[in-house]
Design an enzyme around this catalytic site. Structure first.
Site, PDB file in Angstrom:
ATOM      1  N   SER A  62       0.792  -1.239   0.000  1.00 40.80           N
ATOM      2  CA  SER A  62       0.000   0.000   0.000  1.00 40.80           C
ATOM      3  C   SER A  62       0.818   1.280   0.000  1.00 40.80           C
ATOM      4  O   SER A  62       0.257   2.354  -0.203  1.00 40.80           O
ATOM      5  CB  SER A  62      -0.926   0.021   1.209  1.00 40.80           C
ATOM      6  OG  SER A  62      -2.133  -0.581   0.854  1.00 40.80           O
ATOM      7  N   LYS A  65       0.518   3.489  -2.861  1.00 37.77           N
ATOM      8  CA  LYS A  65      -0.608   4.439  -2.980  1.00 37.77           C
ATOM      9  C   LYS A  65      -0.132   5.880  -2.844  1.00 37.77           C
ATOM     10  O   LYS A  65      -0.736   6.795  -3.406  1.00 37.77           O
ATOM     11  CB  LYS A  65      -1.676   4.115  -1.926  1.00 37.77           C
ATOM     12  CG  LYS A  65      -2.377   2.780  -2.199  1.00 37.77           C
ATOM     13  CD  LYS A  65      -3.237   2.316  -1.049  1.00 37.77           C
ATOM     14  CE  LYS A  65      -3.973   1.043  -1.442  1.00 37.77           C
ATOM     15  NZ  LYS A  65      -4.187   0.095  -0.381  1.00 37.77           N
ATOM     16  N   TYR A 185      -2.872  -1.694 -10.598  1.00 35.42           N
ATOM     17  CA  TYR A 185      -2.881  -1.508  -9.142  1.00 35.42           C
ATOM     18  C   TYR A 185      -2.061  -2.621  -8.468  1.00 35.42           C
ATOM     19  O   TYR A 185      -1.212  -2.361  -7.612  1.00 35.42           O
ATOM     20  CB  TYR A 185      -4.330  -1.519  -8.624  1.00 35.42           C
ATOM     21  CG  TYR A 185      -4.449  -1.643  -7.123  1.00 35.42           C
ATOM     22  CD1 TYR A 185      -4.395  -0.511  -6.309  1.00 35.42           C
ATOM     23  CD2 TYR A 185      -4.598  -2.891  -6.515  1.00 35.42           C
ATOM     24  CE1 TYR A 185      -4.477  -0.632  -4.920  1.00 35.42           C
ATOM     25  CE2 TYR A 185      -4.678  -3.015  -5.139  1.00 35.42           C
ATOM     26  CZ  TYR A 185      -4.624  -1.888  -4.350  1.00 35.42           C
ATOM     27  OH  TYR A 185      -4.686  -2.005  -2.978  1.00 35.42           O
ATOM     28  N   TYR A 237      -4.476   3.491   7.935  1.00 31.90           N
ATOM     29  CA  TYR A 237      -5.826   2.913   7.948  1.00 31.90           C
ATOM     30  C   TYR A 237      -6.602   3.342   9.194  1.00 31.90           C
ATOM     31  O   TYR A 237      -6.517   4.487   9.602  1.00 31.90           O
ATOM     32  CB  TYR A 237      -5.760   1.383   7.821  1.00 31.90           C
ATOM     33  CG  TYR A 237      -5.074   0.945   6.562  1.00 31.90           C
ATOM     34  CD1 TYR A 237      -5.573   1.337   5.320  1.00 31.90           C
ATOM     35  CD2 TYR A 237      -3.940   0.164   6.583  1.00 31.90           C
ATOM     36  CE1 TYR A 237      -4.958   0.948   4.154  1.00 31.90           C
ATOM     37  CE2 TYR A 237      -3.316  -0.231   5.409  1.00 31.90           C
ATOM     38  CZ  TYR A 237      -3.834   0.168   4.207  1.00 31.90           C
ATOM     39  OH  TYR A 237      -3.224  -0.206   3.056  1.00 31.90           O
ATOM     40  N   VAL A 255       1.048  -3.923   3.747  1.00 28.66           N
ATOM     41  CA  VAL A 255       0.956  -5.251   4.368  1.00 28.66           C
ATOM     42  C   VAL A 255       2.198  -6.113   4.102  1.00 28.66           C
ATOM     43  O   VAL A 255       2.326  -7.203   4.655  1.00 28.66           O
ATOM     44  CB  VAL A 255      -0.331  -6.020   3.949  1.00 28.66           C
ATOM     45  CG1 VAL A 255      -1.572  -5.343   4.504  1.00 28.66           C
ATOM     46  CG2 VAL A 255      -0.411  -6.208   2.452  1.00 28.66           C
TER      47      VAL A 255
HETATM   48  N1  GLU Z   1      -1.998  -5.153  -2.301  1.00 30.64           N
HETATM   49  C1  GLU Z   1      -2.688  -5.065  -1.057  1.00 30.64           C
HETATM   50  C2  GLU Z   1      -4.186  -5.125  -1.274  1.00 30.64           C
HETATM   51  O1  GLU Z   1      -4.665  -4.536  -2.191  1.00 30.64           O
HETATM   52  C3  GLU Z   1      -2.299  -3.802  -0.365  1.00 30.64           C
HETATM   53  C4  GLU Z   1      -2.913  -3.661   0.996  1.00 30.64           C
HETATM   54  C5  GLU Z   1      -2.026  -2.990   2.007  1.00 30.64           C
HETATM   55  O2  GLU Z   1      -0.803  -2.951   1.882  1.00 30.64           O
HETATM   56  O3  GLU Z   1      -2.558  -2.476   2.984  1.00 30.64           O
HETATM   57  O4  GLU Z   1      -4.892  -5.768  -0.550  1.00 30.64           O
END
Ligand code: GLU
Length: 314
Positions: A62, A65, A185, A237, A255
């Protein structure tokens, strides 16, 4: 700050690795060793400091992002991005579908999966090749590649993100192909970085978008301002509020176990610790950052609050 201090921070964090587990909803990520910890600190005007498993490669997940948001803002502007997502902390899990299923709602912010997937559609004309070279430039790391195993593992376990993609399409927030958007993505989540790469990225953000070593502007100043604000309010989050109180630095977790933190005007910090808490944030990584922030008084409020002036000497 020196490497002995980083070692102390790592030792402070080590017991917390036992308080989490490595991610398993993407099967390939479950192969990580949850006891590993690494830190890299890149001051704007000093040498890089490192400790532990700072060379370990792991997938950015993530934290991509942040780069995706920056690129979308650079190329398509504020209105194009914030037509697809709000700028509010969601208070919900990273892949939550709740509330956006209401007809009026759009994703809460660009740093949760729903908002990020909507933003990635904007990046389709740029494509993976150019995005990869941008990521390498921002992270000063030419060895970043797409981890094929992690990508395949996530791609074949992406029912949740697919559902989000189709929900977004039903709301007109993805106008083209859901499949193409999810592909990019997921590819961008699968880029392999180190704590060092994250610290380098953080350093560019800390320096207002200019790479201190080359003097080149990589991001516009107003883009950095928006990105850092989103990181501060939404980067961890549904743990973003508590993290802001305890650490007080714009940060983004993934994650894969990484956390990118920025000390504006001073340094970038990259942390690796794949044992995650229930919210998907590195359990020990957060504690290491809390230790560093508290000991070095880096919390942005510590630096803004007017401290009592010493009494004048007579
Ligand atoms: N590739 C993961 C997903 O889309 C990223 C989630 C994360 O790192 O929080 O679930």
């Amino acid at each position: 700050m020196d490497e002995i201090f980083l070692q102390q921070a790592l030792e402070f964090g080590q017991p917390y690795t036992g308080k989490g587990t490595v991610a398993s909803y993407i099967p390939e990520l479950s192969k990580a060793d949850g006891r590993e910890l690494g830190i890299s600190v890149r001051p704007i005007d000093g040498p890089q400091l490192r400790c532990g498993y700072w060379q370990r490669r792991f997938t950015i997940q993530s934290i991509s992002k942040v780069i995706n948001l920056a690129m979308a803002l650079e190329h398509f502007g504020f209105d194009a991005v914030f037509h697809k997502t709000k700028m509010e902390p969601s208070g919900a899990s990273f892949n939550s579908m709740s509330r956006i299923s209401d007809s009026e709602e759009i994703p809460f912010n660009p740093l949760v999966n729903s908002g990020a997937i909507a933003v990635v559609e904007l990046l389709l004309p740029i494509g993976l090749k150019e995005m990869l070279s941008t990521v390498r430039g921002l992270c000063s790391d030419k060895d970043i590649i797409m981890d094929e195993e992690v990508f395949q593992s996530e791609w074949s376990h992406s029912a949740r993100n697919r559902s989000l993609g189709y929900l977004l399409q039903s709301k007109g927030l993805i106008e083209g192909s859901v499949d193409d958007t999810l592909l990019l993505y997921t590819q961008l989540c699968s880029l392999s970085v180190t704590a060092d790469s994250l610290a380098n990225l953080g350093q560019v953000l800390a320096n207002g978008g200019i790479c201190p070593q080359s003097g080149r502007r990589l991001l516009k100043e107003e883009v950095v301002r928006t990105v850092l604000t989103m990181m501060l309010t939404c980067g961890m989050y549904d743990g973003s509020g508590e993290f802001a109180v305890r650490v007080g630095l714009p940060s983004k977790s993934g994650v894969g176990g990484g956390i990118l933190s920025v000390v504006p005007g001073e340094m970038g910090i990259g942390v690796y610790g794949p044992s995650l808490d229930s919210k998907g944030n590195s359990a020990a990584g957060q504690k290491i950052l809390e230790y560093i922030s508290r000991t070095e008084k880096l919390h942005i409020m510590d630096r803004l609050i007017r401290h009592e002036a010493p009494a004048a000497q007579i």
